[in-house]
Design a protein around this motif. Structure first.
Motif, PDB file in Angstrom:
ATOM      1  N   LEU A   1       1.202  -0.739   0.446  1.00 23.99           N
ATOM      2  CA  LEU A   1      -0.405   0.164  -0.102  1.00 23.99           C
ATOM      3  C   LEU A   1       0.984   1.353  -0.188  1.00 23.99           C
ATOM      4  CD1 LEU A   1      -2.867  -0.991   2.219  1.00 23.99           C
ATOM      5  CD2 LEU A   1      -2.506  -1.496  -0.182  1.00 23.99           C
ATOM      6  N   THR A   2       2.497   1.282   0.257  1.00 21.45           N
ATOM      7  CA  THR A   2       2.921   2.549  -0.067  1.00 21.45           C
ATOM      8  C   THR A   2       3.213   3.052  -1.292  1.00 21.45           C
ATOM      9  OG1 THR A   2       5.033   1.346   0.600  1.00 21.45           O
ATOM     10  CG2 THR A   2       4.209   1.576   2.576  1.00 21.45           C
ATOM     11  N   LYS A   3       2.895   1.536  -2.917  1.00 26.15           N
ATOM     12  CA  LYS A   3       3.775   1.974  -3.833  1.00 26.15           C
ATOM     13  C   LYS A   3       1.763   1.366  -4.626  1.00 26.15           C
ATOM     14  CE  LYS A   3       8.242  -0.050  -3.246  1.00 26.15           C
ATOM     15  NZ  LYS A   3       9.135  -1.213  -3.106  1.00 26.15           N
ATOM     16  N   MET A   4       1.688   3.161  -5.278  1.00 18.47           N
ATOM     17  CA  MET A   4       0.317   2.992  -5.682  1.00 18.47           C
ATOM     18  C   MET A   4       0.533   3.589  -6.656  1.00 18.47           C
ATOM     19  SD  MET A   4      -1.527   1.226  -2.993  1.00 18.47           S
ATOM     20  CE  MET A   4      -3.423   1.370  -3.215  1.00 18.47           C
ATOM     21  N   GLU A   5      -0.458   2.615  -8.102  1.00 21.55           N
ATOM     22  CA  GLU A   5      -0.370   3.452  -8.952  1.00 21.55           C
ATOM     23  C   GLU A   5      -2.325   4.058  -9.567  1.00 21.55           C
ATOM     24  OE1 GLU A   5       1.591   1.739 -12.062  1.00 21.55           O
ATOM     25  OE2 GLU A   5       0.076   0.266 -12.154  1.00 21.55           O
ATOM     26  N   SER A   6      -2.473   5.144 -10.449  1.00 27.18           N
ATOM     27  CA  SER A   6      -3.991   4.267 -11.128  1.00 27.18           C
ATOM     28  C   SER A   6      -4.193   3.847 -12.695  1.00 27.18           C
ATOM     29  CB  SER A   6      -4.637   6.338 -11.137  1.00 27.18           C
ATOM     30  OG  SER A   6      -5.332   6.113 -11.754  1.00 27.18           O
ATOM     31  N   LYS A   7      -4.364   3.268 -12.539  1.00 26.21           N
ATOM     32  CA  LYS A   7      -4.635   2.654 -14.066  1.00 26.21           C
ATOM     33  C   LYS A   7      -5.376   3.528 -14.860  1.00 26.21           C
ATOM     34  CE  LYS A   7      -4.587  -2.128 -16.359  1.00 26.21           C
ATOM     35  NZ  LYS A   7      -5.065  -3.325 -16.380  1.00 26.21           N
ATOM     36  N   THR A   8      -5.746   3.652 -15.868  1.00 24.45           N
ATOM     37  CA  THR A   8      -6.984   4.318 -16.319  1.00 24.45           C
ATOM     38  C   THR A   8      -6.307   3.842 -18.228  1.00 24.45           C
ATOM     39  OG1 THR A   8      -7.832   6.170 -16.723  1.00 24.45           O
ATOM     40  CG2 THR A   8      -5.265   6.550 -16.557  1.00 24.45           C
ATOM     41  N   TYR A   9      -7.564   4.425 -18.920  1.00 22.10           N
ATOM     42  CA  TYR A   9      -7.680   4.108 -20.381  1.00 22.10           C
ATOM     43  C   TYR A   9      -8.341   5.851 -20.834  1.00 22.10           C
ATOM     44  CZ  TYR A   9      -7.048  -0.801 -19.317  1.00 22.10           C
ATOM     45  OH  TYR A   9      -6.260  -1.450 -19.055  1.00 22.10           O
ATOM     46  N   ALA A  10      -7.786   6.158 -21.970  1.00 21.25           N
ATOM     47  CA  ALA A  10      -7.705   7.297 -22.327  1.00 21.25           C
ATOM     48  C   ALA A  10      -7.556   7.310 -23.711  1.00 21.25           C
ATOM     49  CB  ALA A  10      -6.248   8.528 -22.617  1.00 21.25           C
ATOM     50  N   ASN A  11      -8.872   7.755 -24.530  1.00 18.14           N
ATOM     51  CA  ASN A  11      -8.978   7.886 -25.917  1.00 18.14           C
ATOM     52  C   ASN A  11      -8.565   8.267 -27.432  1.00 18.14           C
ATOM     53  OD1 ASN A  11      -9.353  10.496 -26.209  1.00 18.14           O
ATOM     54  ND2 ASN A  11     -11.971  10.277 -25.295  1.00 18.14           N
ATOM     55  N   GLU A  12      -8.589   7.679 -28.237  1.00 19.57           N
ATOM     56  CA  GLU A  12      -8.321   8.126 -29.267  1.00 19.57           C
ATOM     57  C   GLU A  12      -7.400   9.477 -29.391  1.00 19.57           C
ATOM     58  OE1 GLU A  12      -8.034   5.704 -33.170  1.00 19.57           O
ATOM     59  OE2 GLU A  12     -10.644   4.968 -31.780  1.00 19.57           O
ATOM     60  N   VAL A  13      -8.330  10.526 -29.070  1.00 18.67           N
ATOM     61  CA  VAL A  13      -7.787  11.939 -29.195  1.00 18.67           C
ATOM     62  C   VAL A  13      -7.813  12.206 -27.739  1.00 18.67           C
ATOM     63  CG1 VAL A  13      -9.143  13.606 -28.761  1.00 18.67           C
ATOM     64  CG2 VAL A  13     -10.080  12.416 -30.158  1.00 18.67           C
ATOM     65  N   ASP A  14      -7.235  11.726 -27.345  1.00 17.97           N
ATOM     66  CA  ASP A  14      -6.760  12.401 -25.248  1.00 17.97           C
ATOM     67  C   ASP A  14      -5.332  11.489 -25.599  1.00 17.97           C
ATOM     68  OD1 ASP A  14      -8.439  14.172 -24.638  1.00 17.97           O
ATOM     69  OD2 ASP A  14      -9.430  12.656 -23.593  1.00 17.97           O
ATOM     70  N   ILE A  15      -5.222  10.896 -26.252  1.00 19.39           N
ATOM     71  CA  ILE A  15      -4.459   9.835 -25.748  1.00 19.39           C
ATOM     72  C   ILE A  15      -2.669  10.489 -26.371  1.00 19.39           C
ATOM     73  CG2 ILE A  15      -4.306   8.279 -28.228  1.00 19.39           C
ATOM     74  CD1 ILE A  15      -2.954   7.621 -24.443  1.00 19.39           C
ATOM     75  N   ARG A  16      -2.551  11.136 -27.468  1.00 18.92           N
ATOM     76  CA  ARG A  16      -2.194  12.451 -28.598  1.00 18.92           C
ATOM     77  C   ARG A  16      -1.078  13.066 -27.844  1.00 18.92           C
ATOM     78  NH1 ARG A  16      -5.547  14.624 -33.749  1.00 18.92           N
ATOM     79  NH2 ARG A  16      -6.802  14.772 -31.853  1.00 18.92           N
ATOM     80  N   LYS A  17      -2.976  13.605 -26.513  1.00 18.09           N
ATOM     81  CA  LYS A  17      -1.306  14.529 -25.477  1.00 18.09           C
ATOM     82  C   LYS A  17      -0.519  13.479 -24.491  1.00 18.09           C
ATOM     83  CE  LYS A  17      -5.315  17.727 -26.489  1.00 18.09           C
ATOM     84  NZ  LYS A  17      -6.798  18.188 -25.817  1.00 18.09           N
ATOM     85  N   ILE A  18      -0.928  13.085 -23.796  1.00 22.25           N
ATOM     86  CA  ILE A  18      -0.690  11.829 -22.481  1.00 22.25           C
ATOM     87  C   ILE A  18       0.979  11.367 -22.903  1.00 22.25           C
ATOM     88  CG2 ILE A  18      -1.100  10.600 -21.041  1.00 22.25           C
ATOM     89  CD1 ILE A  18      -3.972  10.993 -21.745  1.00 22.25           C
ATOM     90  N   LYS A  19       1.777  11.835 -22.398  1.00 21.70           N
ATOM     91  CA  LYS A  19       3.277  11.240 -22.381  1.00 21.70           C
ATOM     92  C   LYS A  19       3.978  11.202 -21.327  1.00 21.70           C
ATOM     93  CE  LYS A  19       3.561  12.620 -27.259  1.00 21.70           C
ATOM     94  NZ  LYS A  19       2.361  12.919 -27.449  1.00 21.70           N
ATOM     95  N   LYS A  20       5.163  10.550 -20.898  1.00 28.63           N
ATOM     96  CA  LYS A  20       5.461   9.705 -19.805  1.00 28.63           C
ATOM     97  C   LYS A  20       6.056  11.566 -19.785  1.00 28.63           C
ATOM     98  CE  LYS A  20       7.481   5.824 -19.338  1.00 28.63           C
ATOM     99  NZ  LYS A  20       8.526   4.988 -20.081  1.00 28.63           N
ATOM    100  N   GLY A  21       6.121  11.346 -18.014  1.00 26.56           N
ATOM    101  CA  GLY A  21       6.300  12.653 -17.045  1.00 26.56           C
ATOM    102  C   GLY A  21       5.603  13.481 -17.022  1.00 26.56           C
ATOM    103  N   LEU A  22       4.259  13.851 -17.238  1.00 24.85           N
ATOM    104  CA  LEU A  22       3.753  14.657 -17.197  1.00 24.85           C
ATOM    105  C   LEU A  22       2.854  14.469 -15.487  1.00 24.85           C
ATOM    106  CD1 LEU A  22       1.130  14.997 -20.455  1.00 24.85           C
ATOM    107  CD2 LEU A  22       3.157  15.880 -20.274  1.00 24.85           C
ATOM    108  N   VAL A  23       2.957  15.685 -15.224  1.00 30.09           N
ATOM    109  CA  VAL A  23       2.258  16.356 -13.591  1.00 30.09           C
ATOM    110  C   VAL A  23       0.448  16.111 -13.821  1.00 30.09           C
ATOM    111  CG1 VAL A  23       1.631  17.800 -11.580  1.00 30.09           C
ATOM    112  CG2 VAL A  23       3.823  17.215 -13.006  1.00 30.09           C
ATOM    113  N   VAL A  24       0.035  15.298 -13.016  1.00 32.74           N
ATOM    114  CA  VAL A  24      -1.198  14.719 -12.721  1.00 32.74           C
ATOM    115  C   VAL A  24      -1.658  14.647 -11.612  1.00 32.74           C
ATOM    116  CG1 VAL A  24      -2.686  12.593 -13.196  1.00 32.74           C
ATOM    117  CG2 VAL A  24      -0.939  12.622 -14.166  1.00 32.74           C
TER     118      VAL A  24
END
Length: 414
Positions: free
Chosen positions: A257-280
């Motif tokens: 429980l000290t190492k958590m992540e959110s698993k999610t799915y983005a559509n074809e339009v939004d995925i073009r904007k999402i890159k590794k390292g972006l702040v959430v």
């Protein structure tokens, strides 16, 4: 005459009220929505929901060698409630042992049969070899007797002596054959004993393996943690009455429980904007007042179709920079991914932008008039769009088309 004096004022009042509502209705229809063009920070964001999971999981598995004994589907008989906090060695659940119990009974019968054959073969070998040994001894005695007779026949006629010599040679030849036969039969008996002995060992080993397998049908933890049941291929979690297979024996997991992540799915339009390292910015449905910062750690290159939908979605993993004791795997998260941030830019509401023949324009308020102004657009988020040229901070634009200006000419950018 008196009645007429009463009706005239009433009629006047009625006309005044009707005129008021007609004027009010017309004014409402003429109301135009406007907004002011602003200058400052522009944040482009993608909003997607996800599910909380641990990045470090220890699997709790059922028996690992079900395939060896062709136990393809084993029913789950009992499980502790999900979320149970366990210590190392604590009970987790139990599988239905009826299938392995039947195999154990068969293995016990096979072992008894093999042991019986071994005993019988042992007796047969003992008896056969004993008879062969006795035959060899008898021949040796006969040879000894013949030699004595031959030794005592020195005064007998030559024919009698020769007959005894022939008889001795024959018995010596028979002895050599008997000894060779005994050697061959002993090798055969040894091979047969090895064969039946191997069958006994094989059946005993199988029974031991089945007994050990039966013990693993009661499942315990190897370490402390909180029980979280894994999902089947259809997305449903393991539960009592369900089955596990040899290819997927995992039943539960102990998440860190000290190492958590959110698993999610983005559509074809939004995925073009999402890159590794972006702040959430991560929110939680269960705790509306809690927000934790995270970072995008993985973006899928290949989309996948969810069951019951033809829309392709791309998996996105978001790591939580810190955590909270109240958070649990499976909780729903609302993820606000900041895809870009620009400073000192001019932006206007998306509703104020109109397009005609690939030309973008706005209806800009100019004194008591309206100008149909061409604009050059930049990036957009869910609410606003950057105006690169055509408008300035403080300009007022209409969010709907003003009456009478639909056919007005578009003023080009200076």
């Amino acid at each position: 005459m008196k009645n007429r004096k009463v009706w005239i004022p009433a009629l006047v009042v009625l006309l005044l009220v009707s005129s008021y509502f007609l004027i009010s209705s017309k004014d409402d229809e003429d109301i135009m929505l406007t907004a002011e063009v602003t200058s400052g920070e522009f944040i482009d964001e993608v909003f997607i929901s996800g599910e909380l999971q641990s990045t470090s999981l220890q699997k709790i598995k059922g028996p690992s060698n079900l395939r060896k004994f062709r136990l393809n589907q084993v029913k789950i008989q009992d499980l502790v409630p999900e979320g149970t906090i366990v210590k190392k060695g604590d009970y987790v659940g139990k599988l239905d042992p009826s299938g392995v119990n039947e195999l154990i009974l068969d293995a016990q019968l096979n072992l008894e049969t093999a042991q019986s054959k071994y005993t019988q073969q042992q007796l047969d070998t003992t008896l056969t070899l004993k008879q062969e040994r006795n035959a060899v001894k008898d021949l040796k005695f006969q040879i000894e007797e013949t030699r004595l007779e031959l030794k005592q026949s020195i005064y007998e006629p030559p024919a009698t002596i020769r007959k005894l010599e022939i008889n001795l040679e024959k018995k010596e030849r028979d002895l050599r054959e008997k000894e060779e036969n005994y050697s061959i039969k002993k090798q055969q008996a040894d091979a047969k004993m090895i064969e039946v002995g191997t069958e006994v060992s094989k059946n005993r080993k199988k029974l031991e393996d089945l007994m050990n397998l039966q013990k693993t049908f009661t499942i315990y933890t190897d370490s402390p943690g909180m029980i979280t049941y894994v999902k089947n291929w259809d997305g449903a979690k393991r539960k009592v009455g369900g089955n596990i297979s040899p290819w997927d024996p995992a039943i539960a997991s102990l998440p860190d429980l000290t190492k958590m992540e959110s698993k999610t799915y983005a559509n074809e339009v939004d995925i073009r904007k999402i890159k590794k390292g972006l702040v959430v910015k991560i929110g939680f449905d269960a705790f509306p007042d809690m927000e934790i910062e995270g970072v995008v750690t993985d973006v899928a290159n290949v989309g996948e179709k969810k069951r019951g939908s033809d829309v392709k979605l791309f998996q996105v993993l978001i790591k939580l920079n810190n955590t909270n004791d109240a958070l649990r795997p499976g909780m729903t998260t609302s993820n606000r991914i900041i895809t870009s941030t620009k400073q000192d830019v001019v932006s206007a509401p998306l509703e104020s932008i109109f397009t005609k023949d690939s030309t973008n324009y706005v209806f800009k308020k100019s004194g008591f008039s309206v100008v149909k102004q061409e604009v050059k657009l930049g990036e957009a988020n869910n609410d606003h769009i950057i105006i690169e040229n055509g408008l300035g901070a403080g300009d007022v634009v209409y969010l709907n088309k003003p009456d009478g200006y639909e056919d007005a000419s578009i003023k080009p950018i200076d």
